[in-house]
Design an enzyme around this catalytic site. Structure first.
Site, short mmCIF file in Angstrom:
data_model
loop_
_atom_site.label_atom_id
_atom_site.label_comp_id
_atom_site.label_asym_id
_atom_site.label_seq_id
_atom_site.Cartn_x
_atom_site.Cartn_y
_atom_site.Cartn_z
N LEU A 144 0.82 -1.20 0.00
CA LEU A 144 0.00 0.00 0.00
C LEU A 144 0.86 1.25 0.00
CD1 LEU A 144 -2.81 1.32 0.18
CD2 LEU A 144 -2.62 1.16 2.68
N SER A 190 -7.49 1.00 10.03
CA SER A 190 -7.95 -0.30 9.54
C SER A 190 -9.37 -0.54 9.99
CB SER A 190 -7.03 -1.40 10.10
OG SER A 190 -7.54 -2.69 9.86
N TYR A 245 -2.52 -6.40 16.59
CA TYR A 245 -2.82 -5.53 15.45
C TYR A 245 -4.04 -4.65 15.74
CZ TYR A 245 -3.49 -4.08 10.61
OH TYR A 245 -3.62 -3.34 9.45
N LYS A 254 -4.14 -0.55 15.93
CA LYS A 254 -4.93 0.26 15.00
C LYS A 254 -6.01 1.06 15.72
CE LYS A 254 -2.73 -0.52 11.23
NZ LYS A 254 -1.99 0.58 10.56
#
Length: 285
Positions: A15, A135, A148, A152
């Protein structure tokens, strides 16, 4: 974005590299930051002759501040900073490796804080825009992804706080949300059968993997418009609206399937490594 100077962290691949290339194609001069010199050089070359790259570790405030100074000296200004650097690991918290778990928080959350701190003086000077990649994991947490999801959720809260702090200076702060997207990190996670099947069991449309280019195009459009919230998939605003209901839905589903996936993960060796090529690069750092 013509005439702007755009800085992207985690720009060696995936990305980040695509956002840098997209910004360059819209007339921006881009600075690519990351940990993999060969990949950074190739990504910068794809962005055109005005692009430059720097090897930079977002977990080092001192090194990142020095890099910010070099970027500003080279380009003369900084208009947009994209805090994209991120890694992931998977597995149940009980069996997680503290080192890799902590590394995810360090890179994803503290790395974004370090990025903002390093570039805010230049952004205040240009009345620029700080764009934080978050996210779907910030909107709703999932089992076997605690590090994770925590990171986020953290960067989302950080960006909201930062927006309020710098609004009076003319600096804008945006948050980019995207669901599972076809990147090295997601493909790396899918190499673990238990993680792959757990992800596939999530309620639709959160169980799909989405193509990278349309996702990047949506994020770039939001960056160009300096929006406070940008969504990589069209359905994510609905998830934002329903986020109060999502933990209960995820838990209801996990109660049925989590025992099986935990046993499968353990039977497969309980892999606690950072996933994907980006995770490997961060682990070497």
């Amino acid at each position: 974005m013509a005439g702007r100077v755009v800085v992207v962290t985690g720009a060696a691949r995936g990305l980040g590299a695509l956002l840098a290339k997209g910004a360059a194609s819209r007339g921006a001069r881009v600075a690519l930051l990351g940990l993999e010199p060969a990949e950074l050089a190739a990504a910068a070359k794809a962005c055109g002759p005005a692009a430059r790259w720097w090897e930079a570790d977002v977990t080092s405030p001192e090194a990142l501040a020095a890099t910010a100074g070099e970027v500003l000296a080279h380009f003369g200004r900084v208009d947009t900073v994209v805090a994209n650097a991120g890694i992931a690991t998977g597995g149940p918290v009980q069996y997680s490796d503290p080192r890799t778990f902590d590394k995810v928080i360090e890179v994803n959350l503290l790395g974004s804080v370090n990025t903002a701190r390093a570039f805010l003086p230049a952004l205040r000077e240009s009345q620029g825009y700080f764009f934080q990649i978050a996210s779907l994991a910030a909107l709703t947490a999932a089992p076997m992804m605690a590090a994770y999801c925590a990171s986020k959720s953290g960067v989302e809260a950080f960006a909201h706080s930062l927006r309020a702090e710098v609004a009076h200076t003319g600096v804008g702060v945006g948050i980019g949300y995207l669901s599972w997207t076809d990147t090295d990190m997601v493909r790396g996670a899918d190499e673990n059968p238990a993680l792959r099947r757990m992800r596939a069991s999530l309620p639709f449309p959160g169980n799909r993997t989405y193509p990278l280019r349309p996702t990047a195009a949506r994020l770039l459009a939001g960056m160009a418009a300096r929006r406070p919230h940008v969504y990589g998939q069209a359905w994510l605003p609905a998830a934002q609206a329903a986020r109060a209901l999502m933990p209960a839905a995820i838990t209801w589903n996990a109660r049925k399937v989590m025992g099986r996936y935990e046993a499968e993960w353990l039977a497969g060796g309980g892999d606690t490594r950072l996933v994907g090529a980006g995770g490997a690069a961060a682990g070497r750092g």
